[in-house]
Scaffold this motif. Structure first.
Motif, short mmCIF file in Angstrom:
data_model
loop_
_atom_site.label_atom_id
_atom_site.label_comp_id
_atom_site.label_asym_id
_atom_site.label_seq_id
_atom_site.Cartn_x
_atom_site.Cartn_y
_atom_site.Cartn_z
N ILE A 85 -26.23 50.55 15.75
CA ILE A 85 -26.82 50.27 16.66
C ILE A 85 -25.36 49.17 16.94
N ALA A 86 -25.83 48.01 15.58
CA ALA A 86 -24.18 47.23 16.58
C ALA A 86 -23.04 48.10 17.02
N GLY A 87 -22.43 49.34 16.02
CA GLY A 87 -21.87 50.34 15.95
C GLY A 87 -21.48 50.51 17.32
N VAL A 88 -22.44 51.22 18.18
CA VAL A 88 -22.77 51.82 19.45
C VAL A 88 -22.54 51.22 20.22
N SER A 89 -23.52 49.72 20.49
CA SER A 89 -22.69 48.97 21.86
C SER A 89 -21.04 47.84 21.14
N VAL A 90 -21.04 47.84 20.19
CA VAL A 90 -19.28 48.13 20.08
C VAL A 90 -18.44 48.94 21.24
N LEU A 91 -18.74 49.85 20.85
CA LEU A 91 -18.35 51.29 21.21
C LEU A 91 -18.28 51.38 22.34
N CYS A 92 -19.28 50.79 22.90
CA CYS A 92 -19.45 51.35 24.46
C CYS A 92 -18.13 49.71 24.65
N ASN A 93 -19.08 48.01 24.83
CA ASN A 93 -17.30 47.32 24.77
C ASN A 93 -16.03 47.72 24.90
N VAL A 94 -15.81 48.65 23.89
CA VAL A 94 -14.27 48.97 23.42
C VAL A 94 -14.46 50.18 25.01
N PHE A 95 -14.96 51.32 25.02
CA PHE A 95 -15.20 52.21 26.51
C PHE A 95 -14.79 51.20 28.04
N LEU A 96 -15.95 49.42 28.12
CA LEU A 96 -15.62 49.66 29.25
C LEU A 96 -14.12 49.13 29.28
N LYS A 97 -13.33 47.84 28.02
CA LYS A 97 -12.07 47.87 28.39
C LYS A 97 -10.98 48.60 28.92
N PHE A 99 -11.23 51.95 28.83
CA PHE A 99 -11.50 53.52 29.74
C PHE A 99 -12.67 52.94 31.28
N PRO A 100 -12.46 52.55 32.18
CA PRO A 100 -14.07 51.38 32.76
C PRO A 100 -13.99 52.74 33.81
N GLY A 101 -13.27 53.95 33.74
CA GLY A 101 -13.16 54.81 34.99
C GLY A 101 -15.16 55.74 34.59
N ILE A 102 -15.10 55.33 33.15
CA ILE A 102 -16.06 56.57 32.32
C ILE A 102 -17.41 56.01 32.14
N LEU A 103 -17.74 54.74 33.83
CA LEU A 103 -19.52 53.39 33.04
C LEU A 103 -19.99 54.02 33.71
N LEU A 104 -20.57 55.21 33.94
CA LEU A 104 -22.21 56.53 33.46
C LEU A 104 -22.48 56.46 32.54
N ILE A 105 -21.22 57.43 31.80
CA ILE A 105 -21.33 57.82 30.38
C ILE A 105 -21.87 56.34 28.91
N THR A 106 -20.80 55.71 29.61
CA THR A 106 -20.70 54.01 28.51
C THR A 106 -22.40 53.78 29.26
N GLN A 107 -22.60 53.39 30.44
CA GLN A 107 -24.49 52.98 30.46
C GLN A 107 -25.26 54.05 29.62
N ALA A 108 -25.00 55.42 29.95
CA ALA A 108 -26.03 56.24 29.39
C ALA A 108 -25.80 56.32 27.10
N MET A 109 -24.81 55.42 27.01
CA MET A 109 -24.91 56.02 25.25
C MET A 109 -25.78 54.04 25.27
N ALA A 110 -25.35 53.10 26.82
CA ALA A 110 -26.12 51.27 26.15
C ALA A 110 -27.81 52.03 26.07
N ILE A 111 -27.88 52.81 27.22
CA ILE A 111 -28.99 52.65 27.40
C ILE A 111 -29.92 53.92 25.93
N LEU A 112 -29.72 54.81 25.74
CA LEU A 112 -29.77 55.40 24.72
C LEU A 112 -30.08 54.50 22.94
N ASN A 113 -29.06 53.20 23.05
CA ASN A 113 -28.86 52.74 22.00
C ASN A 113 -30.05 51.63 22.14
N THR A 114 -30.60 51.00 23.23
CA THR A 114 -31.83 50.71 23.73
C THR A 114 -32.29 51.07 23.50
#
Length: 121
Positions: A85-97, A99-114
Motif C-alpha cells: 500500500i505504501a509503495g503505491v502511495s509513493v508511486l502516486c507521489n512520484v507521478f505527481l512530481k 508526470f503532472p499531466g496524468i493526474l486522473l490516472i494518478t487519482q484513480a490509482m490512489a482511490i484503488l489504493n485507498t
C-alpha cells in the motif's frame, strides 16, 4: 476464490523496493540535478515498470491457497501488506512530481489504493 497450482513465488515484502526508490525520486534525487532534471522521468517510468512486475506477481501469489492461509495466520507477515500500500502511495507521489499531466490516472490509482488499505485495515 483461492487458486491451486504452480506460480512464481516472490517475497511479500517486495513492495518495499517500490517505496524506497520512490522516496529517493521524490526528495533525495534533487541533490543530483542531472538525475532529477534529465533522467527523472525515465527513472519514474522504470519505477512504474518495476511496480507492474512486482505487483503482478504479488497479486497472483496472494490468491493461492498455499500462500494466503499461512500468510493470514501469521500477523507479523500481514504487516508486509503495508509495504504494498505504501509503495503505491509513493508511486502516486512520484507521478505527481514527474508526470503532472496524468493526474486522473494518478487519482484513480490512489482511490484503488485507498480501497486496498481499507480492505486490509
Amino acid at each position: 476464490m483461492l487458486l491451486k497450482g504452480d506460480y512464481k513465488k516472490i517475497e511479500p515484502a517486495s513492495g518495499a523496493i517500490i517505496m524506497a526508490i520512490g522516496i529517493f525520486l521524490i526528495g533525495t534525487v534533487e541533490a543530483f540535478p542531472i538525475l532529477d532534471i534529465q533522467l527523472g522521468k525515465y527513472l519514474a517510468f522504470i519505477l512504474l515498470i518495476t511496480w507492474i512486475v512486482i505487483y503482478k506477481s504479488l497479486s497472483v501469489q496472494f490468491f493461492h491457497r498455499d500462500f494466503l492461509i499461512p500468510f493470514i495466520r501469521n500477523p507479523v507477515n500481514s504487516f508486509t501488506i503495508g509495504t504494498w500500500i505504501a509503495g503505491v502511495s509513493v508511486l502516486c507521489n512520484v507521478f505527481l512530481k514527474y508526470f503532472p499531466g496524468i493526474l486522473l490516472i494518478t487519482q484513480a490509482m490512489a482511490i484503488l489504493n485507498t480501497f486496498l488499505w481499507l480492505f486490509f485495515y
